[in-house]
Motif scaffolding. Structure first.
Motif, PDB file in Angstrom:
ATOM      1  N   THR A   1       0.814  -1.213   0.000  1.00  0.00           N
ATOM      2  CA  THR A   1       0.000   0.000   0.000  1.00  0.00           C
ATOM      3  C   THR A   1       0.854   1.271   0.000  1.00  0.00           C
ATOM      4  N   ASP A   2       0.168   2.382  -0.220  1.00  0.00           N
ATOM      5  CA  ASP A   2       0.838   3.682  -0.136  1.00  0.00           C
ATOM      6  C   ASP A   2       1.481   3.863   1.237  1.00  0.00           C
ATOM      7  N   PHE A   3       0.777   3.395   2.252  1.00  0.00           N
ATOM      8  CA  PHE A   3       1.305   3.532   3.618  1.00  0.00           C
ATOM      9  C   PHE A   3       2.582   2.711   3.799  1.00  0.00           C
ATOM     10  N   ASP A   4       2.600   1.479   3.237  1.00  0.00           N
ATOM     11  CA  ASP A   4       3.810   0.646   3.294  1.00  0.00           C
ATOM     12  C   ASP A   4       4.990   1.367   2.654  1.00  0.00           C
ATOM     13  N   ILE A   5       4.733   1.984   1.507  1.00  0.00           N
ATOM     14  CA  ILE A   5       5.779   2.691   0.769  1.00  0.00           C
ATOM     15  C   ILE A   5       6.265   3.903   1.554  1.00  0.00           C
ATOM     16  N   GLU A   6       5.322   4.640   2.121  1.00  0.00           N
ATOM     17  CA  GLU A   6       5.668   5.828   2.907  1.00  0.00           C
ATOM     18  C   GLU A   6       6.505   5.454   4.123  1.00  0.00           C
ATOM     19  N   GLN A   7       6.092   4.374   4.820  1.00  0.00           N
ATOM     20  CA  GLN A   7       6.802   3.936   6.009  1.00  0.00           C
ATOM     21  C   GLN A   7       8.225   3.477   5.682  1.00  0.00           C
ATOM     22  N   ARG A   8       8.354   2.646   4.635  1.00  0.00           N
ATOM     23  CA  ARG A   8       9.678   2.127   4.286  1.00  0.00           C
ATOM     24  C   ARG A   8      10.589   3.255   3.800  1.00  0.00           C
ATOM     25  N   SER A   9      10.015   4.214   3.096  1.00  0.00           N
ATOM     26  CA  SER A   9      10.799   5.357   2.625  1.00  0.00           C
ATOM     27  C   SER A   9      11.355   6.149   3.803  1.00  0.00           C
ATOM     28  N   LYS A  10      10.529   6.358   4.815  1.00  0.00           N
ATOM     29  CA  LYS A  10      10.984   7.089   6.006  1.00  0.00           C
ATOM     30  C   LYS A  10      12.073   6.311   6.742  1.00  0.00           C
ATOM     31  N   LEU A  11      11.882   5.003   6.867  1.00  0.00           N
ATOM     32  CA  LEU A  11      12.870   4.178   7.559  1.00  0.00           C
ATOM     33  C   LEU A  11      14.204   4.198   6.822  1.00  0.00           C
ATOM     34  N   ASP A  12      14.164   4.012   5.499  1.00  0.00           N
ATOM     35  CA  ASP A  12      15.405   3.976   4.730  1.00  0.00           C
ATOM     36  C   ASP A  12      16.089   5.343   4.712  1.00  0.00           C
ATOM     37  N   THR A  13      15.303   6.405   4.690  1.00  0.00           N
ATOM     38  CA  THR A  13      15.885   7.753   4.770  1.00  0.00           C
ATOM     39  C   THR A  13      16.575   7.943   6.112  1.00  0.00           C
TER      40      THR A  13
ATOM     41  N   GLY B   1       7.751   9.227  12.898  1.00  0.00           N
ATOM     42  CA  GLY B   1       6.646   8.750  12.070  1.00  0.00           C
ATOM     43  C   GLY B   1       6.844   7.353  11.521  1.00  0.00           C
ATOM     44  N   VAL B   2       7.768   6.588  12.125  1.00  0.00           N
ATOM     45  CA  VAL B   2       8.031   5.227  11.660  1.00  0.00           C
ATOM     46  C   VAL B   2       7.509   4.234  12.696  1.00  0.00           C
ATOM     47  N   ARG B   3       6.656   3.332  12.267  1.00  0.00           N
ATOM     48  CA  ARG B   3       6.161   2.309  13.188  1.00  0.00           C
ATOM     49  C   ARG B   3       7.235   1.256  13.443  1.00  0.00           C
ATOM     50  N   PRO B   4       7.335   0.758  14.669  1.00  0.00           N
ATOM     51  CA  PRO B   4       8.302  -0.318  14.958  1.00  0.00           C
ATOM     52  C   PRO B   4       8.109  -1.521  14.038  1.00  0.00           C
ATOM     53  N   ASP B   5       6.850  -1.815  13.675  1.00  0.00           N
ATOM     54  CA  ASP B   5       6.584  -2.958  12.807  1.00  0.00           C
ATOM     55  C   ASP B   5       7.246  -2.809  11.441  1.00  0.00           C
ATOM     56  N   THR B   6       7.465  -1.574  11.010  1.00  0.00           N
ATOM     57  CA  THR B   6       8.140  -1.356   9.723  1.00  0.00           C
ATOM     58  C   THR B   6       9.583  -1.841   9.806  1.00  0.00           C
ATOM     59  N   LEU B   7      10.262  -1.499  10.881  1.00  0.00           N
ATOM     60  CA  LEU B   7      11.633  -1.969  11.094  1.00  0.00           C
ATOM     61  C   LEU B   7      11.655  -3.472  11.293  1.00  0.00           C
ATOM     62  N   LYS B   8      10.699  -4.001  12.051  1.00  0.00           N
ATOM     63  CA  LYS B   8      10.655  -5.439  12.305  1.00  0.00           C
ATOM     64  C   LYS B   8      10.415  -6.230  11.025  1.00  0.00           C
ATOM     65  N   SER B   9       9.598  -5.666  10.126  1.00  0.00           N
ATOM     66  CA  SER B   9       9.354  -6.337   8.843  1.00  0.00           C
ATOM     67  C   SER B   9      10.625  -6.413   8.027  1.00  0.00           C
ATOM     68  N   ARG B  10      11.384  -5.324   8.052  1.00  0.00           N
ATOM     69  CA  ARG B  10      12.662  -5.322   7.345  1.00  0.00           C
ATOM     70  C   ARG B  10      13.613  -6.342   7.954  1.00  0.00           C
ATOM     71  N   MET B  11      13.658  -6.381   9.280  1.00  0.00           N
ATOM     72  CA  MET B  11      14.507  -7.366   9.961  1.00  0.00           C
ATOM     73  C   MET B  11      14.127  -8.786   9.564  1.00  0.00           C
ATOM     74  N   LYS B  12      12.834  -9.061   9.548  1.00  0.00           N
ATOM     75  CA  LYS B  12      12.370 -10.410   9.250  1.00  0.00           C
ATOM     76  C   LYS B  12      12.769 -10.840   7.845  1.00  0.00           C
ATOM     77  N   SER B  13      12.551  -9.959   6.852  1.00  0.00           N
ATOM     78  CA  SER B  13      12.869 -10.334   5.476  1.00  0.00           C
ATOM     79  C   SER B  13      14.361 -10.606   5.312  1.00  0.00           C
ATOM     80  N   GLU B  14      15.197  -9.839   5.995  1.00  0.00           N
ATOM     81  CA  GLU B  14      16.636 -10.033   5.861  1.00  0.00           C
ATOM     82  C   GLU B  14      17.116 -11.258   6.632  1.00  0.00           C
ATOM     83  N   MET B  15      16.456 -11.560   7.756  1.00  0.00           N
ATOM     84  CA  MET B  15      16.756 -12.798   8.478  1.00  0.00           C
ATOM     85  C   MET B  15      16.435 -14.006   7.598  1.00  0.00           C
ATOM     86  N   VAL B  16      15.274 -13.958   6.955  1.00  0.00           N
ATOM     87  CA  VAL B  16      14.836 -15.045   6.078  1.00  0.00           C
ATOM     88  C   VAL B  16      15.802 -15.208   4.912  1.00  0.00           C
ATOM     89  N   TRP B  17      16.145 -14.094   4.281  1.00  0.00           N
ATOM     90  CA  TRP B  17      16.958 -14.152   3.074  1.00  0.00           C
ATOM     91  C   TRP B  17      18.370 -14.657   3.363  1.00  0.00           C
TER      92      TRP B  17
END
Length: 310
Positions: free
Chosen positions: A41-53, A117-133
């Protein structure tokens, strides 16, 4: 497509220094992309953009963020196919570890993220995908990622170096923990420190340490570990060099409680030169990057990716 690092490494000092107060945005749930039936979603994109910035100090393009999120969906799905699916507890432990490395509490990390403006779940999602990969790539391509001694030696000599090993020291030791529950008072912690000092005066061998701490309530002695000079920071090497064989190092306060190490042996050995270790690490990283990119490209081609709204 942005290449991902083989290990989960956020620039922690940068993250810690830029987490300042800011308001959280309203949640936009407009679906932009469907990946194998899973929405972004737009929100997913906005959140990940803020985290990566926040973590890179660079603002990624919207399409770069979308590509990263698509990759994350693909990685998670592939992980489930092979039974690689970190639990909530696994991810929370990684989140806690990050807070510890930043020398702040979990609550402070959460509040700092939210203030930007970054939810902890956004960071946790990134952590999870990289742990998996990381687990997938290392597990499925273990043989392909192996680097032989001959390969490393040849590469070292290409650079004009002839020496492959130098003298070093091998340490065999066992970590010991006197448990201090979270929230314990300073007085209780001080009491445990005094107990640790008393134990130090009683232990004169690894056998005595095992006998004592395996029968001591609220204390534990872990299995022995063997490390060389190359594996340890200089400060710890000095401590171990100054510790008599069979004796305990000075107690230190950690997240687990009061920790010490009993030194079981210390003997001369040969270790790889710093140049050889550096070359080995670079060769592994290069192999990993090529392997994971080819793997991800293959999965992307097979994925159902449907753009709905840019």
């Amino acid at each position: 497509m942005t290449t991902r690092l083989p290990f989960f490494r956020l620039p922690l000092l940068v993250l810690a220094s830029v987490l300042v107060l800011a308001g959280a945005p309203a949640h936009a749930q407009n679906i932009v992309v469907m990946v194998n039936g899973d929405p972004i979603t737009d929100f997913d994109i906005e959140q990940r953009s803020k985290l990566d910035t926040l973590t890179t100090q660079k603002t990624p393009s919207r399409q770069d963020v979308i590509n990263i999120l698509i990759d994350d969906k693909i990685k998670i799905k592939e992980g489930k196919k092979y039974g690689v699916d970190p639990t909530v507890s696994d991810v929370n432990q990684s989140y806690e570890g990050m807070a510890q490395r930043m020398r702040i509490s979990i609550d402070q990390l959460t509040k700092s993220l939210e203030s930007k403006g970054v939810r902890p779940d956004t960071l946790k999602s990134r952590m999870k995908s990289e742990m998996v990969w990381t687990s997938l790539v290392r597990g499925r391509f273990k043989e392909k990622l192996l680097i032989s001694e001959r390969e490393v030696a040849d590469k070292v000599r290409e650079g004009g170096e002839e020496k492959l090993q130098i003298e070093g020291t091998e340490y065999k030791m066992q970590p010991i923990v006197l448990i201090v529950p979270r929230g314990s008072s300073a007085a209780f912690q001080e009491t445990r420190m005094k107990e640790a000092e008393q134990y130090r005066s009683r232990v004169g061998s690894c056998e005595e340490a095992n006998s004592l701490f395996r029968s001591t309530p609220n204390a534990t002695i872990r299995d022995s570990v063997t490390k060389t000079t190359a594996d340890l920071p200089e400060s710890l090497r000095k401590v171990l060099d100054d510790t008599a064989i069979g004796h305990l190092t000075a107690p230190e306060v950690t997240k687990s409680g009061i920790e010490m190490v009993v030194l079981c042996s210390r003997k001369p050995t040969t270790i790889d030169t710093p140049k050889k270790r550096e070359i080995r690490e670079k060769m592994y990283t290069d192999k990993y990057e090529k392997t994971q990119k080819a793997y991800l490209d293959e999965l992307r081609k097979a994925a159902m990716i449907e753009y709905r709204n840019r």
